[in-house]
Motif scaffolding. Sequence first.
Motif, PDB file in Angstrom:
ATOM      1  N   SER A   1       0.863  -1.178   0.000  1.00  0.00           N
ATOM      2  CA  SER A   1       0.000   0.000   0.000  1.00  0.00           C
ATOM      3  C   SER A   1       0.895   1.222   0.000  1.00  0.00           C
ATOM      4  O   SER A   1       2.105   1.130   0.213  1.00  0.00           O
ATOM      5  CB  SER A   1      -0.888   0.013   1.250  1.00  0.00           C
ATOM      6  OG  SER A   1      -0.092   0.371   2.376  1.00  0.00           O
ATOM      7  N   LEU A   2       0.246   2.367  -0.210  1.00  0.00           N
ATOM      8  CA  LEU A   2       1.012   3.616  -0.206  1.00  0.00           C
ATOM      9  C   LEU A   2       1.648   3.888   1.152  1.00  0.00           C
ATOM     10  O   LEU A   2       2.688   4.530   1.263  1.00  0.00           O
ATOM     11  CB  LEU A   2       0.083   4.770  -0.571  1.00  0.00           C
ATOM     12  CG  LEU A   2       0.265   5.349  -1.964  1.00  0.00           C
ATOM     13  CD1 LEU A   2      -0.537   6.624  -2.113  1.00  0.00           C
ATOM     14  CD2 LEU A   2       1.753   5.607  -2.266  1.00  0.00           C
ATOM     15  N   ASP A   3       0.990   3.388   2.211  1.00  0.00           N
ATOM     16  CA  ASP A   3       1.572   3.546   3.550  1.00  0.00           C
ATOM     17  C   ASP A   3       2.650   2.505   3.826  1.00  0.00           C
ATOM     18  O   ASP A   3       3.285   2.516   4.879  1.00  0.00           O
ATOM     19  CB  ASP A   3       0.493   3.388   4.630  1.00  0.00           C
ATOM     20  CG  ASP A   3      -0.507   4.526   4.560  1.00  0.00           C
ATOM     21  OD1 ASP A   3      -0.118   5.607   4.088  1.00  0.00           O
ATOM     22  OD2 ASP A   3      -1.674   4.313   4.954  1.00  0.00           O
TER      23      ASP A   3
ATOM     24  N   GLU B   1       4.811  -0.019  -1.285  1.00  0.00           N
ATOM     25  CA  GLU B   1       4.492   0.279  -2.679  1.00  0.00           C
ATOM     26  C   GLU B   1       4.964   1.682  -3.042  1.00  0.00           C
ATOM     27  O   GLU B   1       4.832   2.628  -2.267  1.00  0.00           O
ATOM     28  CB  GLU B   1       2.978   0.153  -2.890  1.00  0.00           C
ATOM     29  CG  GLU B   1       2.548   0.083  -4.349  1.00  0.00           C
ATOM     30  CD  GLU B   1       2.288   1.442  -4.978  1.00  0.00           C
ATOM     31  OE1 GLU B   1       2.465   1.581  -6.193  1.00  0.00           O
ATOM     32  OE2 GLU B   1       1.935   2.381  -4.235  1.00  0.00           O
ATOM     33  N   SER B   2       5.537   1.789  -4.246  1.00  0.00           N
ATOM     34  CA  SER B   2       6.024   3.093  -4.697  1.00  0.00           C
ATOM     35  C   SER B   2       5.961   3.127  -6.217  1.00  0.00           C
ATOM     36  O   SER B   2       6.624   2.310  -6.867  1.00  0.00           O
ATOM     37  CB  SER B   2       7.467   3.274  -4.211  1.00  0.00           C
ATOM     38  OG  SER B   2       7.982   4.506  -4.640  1.00  0.00           O
TER      39      SER B   2
ATOM     40  N   GLN C   1       8.824   6.162   4.840  1.00  0.00           N
ATOM     41  CA  GLN C   1       7.414   6.182   5.229  1.00  0.00           C
ATOM     42  C   GLN C   1       7.244   5.807   6.703  1.00  0.00           C
ATOM     43  O   GLN C   1       6.425   6.370   7.414  1.00  0.00           O
ATOM     44  CB  GLN C   1       6.681   5.147   4.360  1.00  0.00           C
ATOM     45  CG  GLN C   1       5.194   5.154   4.479  1.00  0.00           C
ATOM     46  CD  GLN C   1       4.595   6.216   3.576  1.00  0.00           C
ATOM     47  OE1 GLN C   1       4.963   6.328   2.421  1.00  0.00           O
ATOM     48  NE2 GLN C   1       3.686   6.994   4.120  1.00  0.00           N
TER      49      GLN C   1
END
Length: 483
Positions: A190-192, A195-196, A208
Amino acid sequence: MPVSVLSVASEAVPLVKTGGLADVAGALPSAVAGHGIEMTTLLPGYPAVGKAMGKGKLVHKWDSLLGEPARLLAGKIGKHKLLVLDCPTLFAREGGPYGDVKGKDWADNWRRFAAFGRAAADIASGAVKGRKFDLVHAHDWQAAMTLAYLRFASTQPELPAVMTIHNMAFQGYYDAGVFPRLGLPQEAWSLDGVESYGGVGFLKAGMQMADVITTVSPTYAREIRQKDFGMGLEGLVSSRGDRVRGILNGIDEAVWDPGEDPDIAASYTRRTLGKRSANKRAVEKEFGLERGDGPIFTVISRLTWQKGMDVLLEVLDHLAGIGGRLALLGSGDAGIEAELHEAAARHPGRIGIRIGYDEALSHQLQAGADAILVPSRFEPCGLTQLYGLAYGCVPVVARTGGLADTVIDANPASLAAGVATGIQFDGVHYHALCAAIDRANALYYQPKQWRTLQQNGMKADFSWAASGRAYAELYRELTGKTA
Ligand code: ADP
């Protein structure tokens, strides 16, 4: 109360070094020790590390670390505690820490440094009997996954974590296909999480999840909020606000002291600068330069675009044309190396080059050259300008990152106030670098001014004392443990 910190790094002097990261990871344990911080350094078990540490004491075993059997060995790095991840299938290879003997990156670097992060997270979570940690400090993308495993794959309460970026240009970015093989739960995608931009970003994940992100100079900490410096992660940097901080690197004064340097022809101090000339003669000899009274410029650098070496090539005719000489030590880009050879052939006695990595020669150059050119396009901290300052080798630097923070430009005001230490220029291009070289040349022929520049630099304090205190304060802030 002492704070116990696990420092996770892929290189550290004196065991393994490819760049400034190794200098910092190697110096940090001593720098913070006086402030009640007990630091243990975790390194991968490359052949050189295993050899230097000898047998080591077995303190933990993994049957399967991302599918590989691994052991954890305990030893010492200097006076401080060292842990080495002995995982021969991943780390016992001929070549460098990240690539083969030809310099080509290992195709499985994602797996090597994911495993390294997984091991670090286990250790930080208390997997090794008798070793408890209050905080984990990860350096660069190779250590960054530690924080992802701590967040998503540990059953223990999460430790406070610091993520230090030594160079934003190296991010450990991989194809999405590696995600299922990392051993992380789906929620980490996830973005948190990790994942990038549709792939897996190791450094991104660390940034992060860290409580505080540090980088190695205050100016670079600001610059990475911008597109040209953030390299895709500028949005994340901005979103972390005041959680992104800059702490300047120091230099090891035991190793970099012209008064007691076994690698230079003649020792000298601020007060005995005259003795420096014997070192200039040594550099002339070593690099086949004609003997002369004009300035010798030096470059000690990786030969890359980041370091502005393409622009350096453009100004070499100008430098030789105004009576300057250059002694260069470096290695890197094959095209740049070839063009340097051509320039040396065009200007025999004026341009001398040495391709390769030679620590001792780098000391002799700092002691014997008059000025060091550092035309970097970006420079998180930079060490060679700091060594230049300590050795009276006046730095001529691009106004960026740590170069901007450590050199005081010789403008009329700073010269009048007697505080200048070098020359800064804006924009890494032909005209700016030529103009900076001209300024250095003109100042060189005003011996009083030049000596003041040298002596100011030699007086400046870039020891680890201030940086060590800053890291220690940060650890205390995050752990809540007071001194
Ligand atoms: P980076 O880590 O980006 O290469 P730094 O200036 O932070 O740049 O650190 C470079 C370190 O490597 C310095 O200690 C410098 O003296 C050393 N170095 C770079 N190139 C050479 C070389 N060819 N021979 C010896 N030392 C070198």
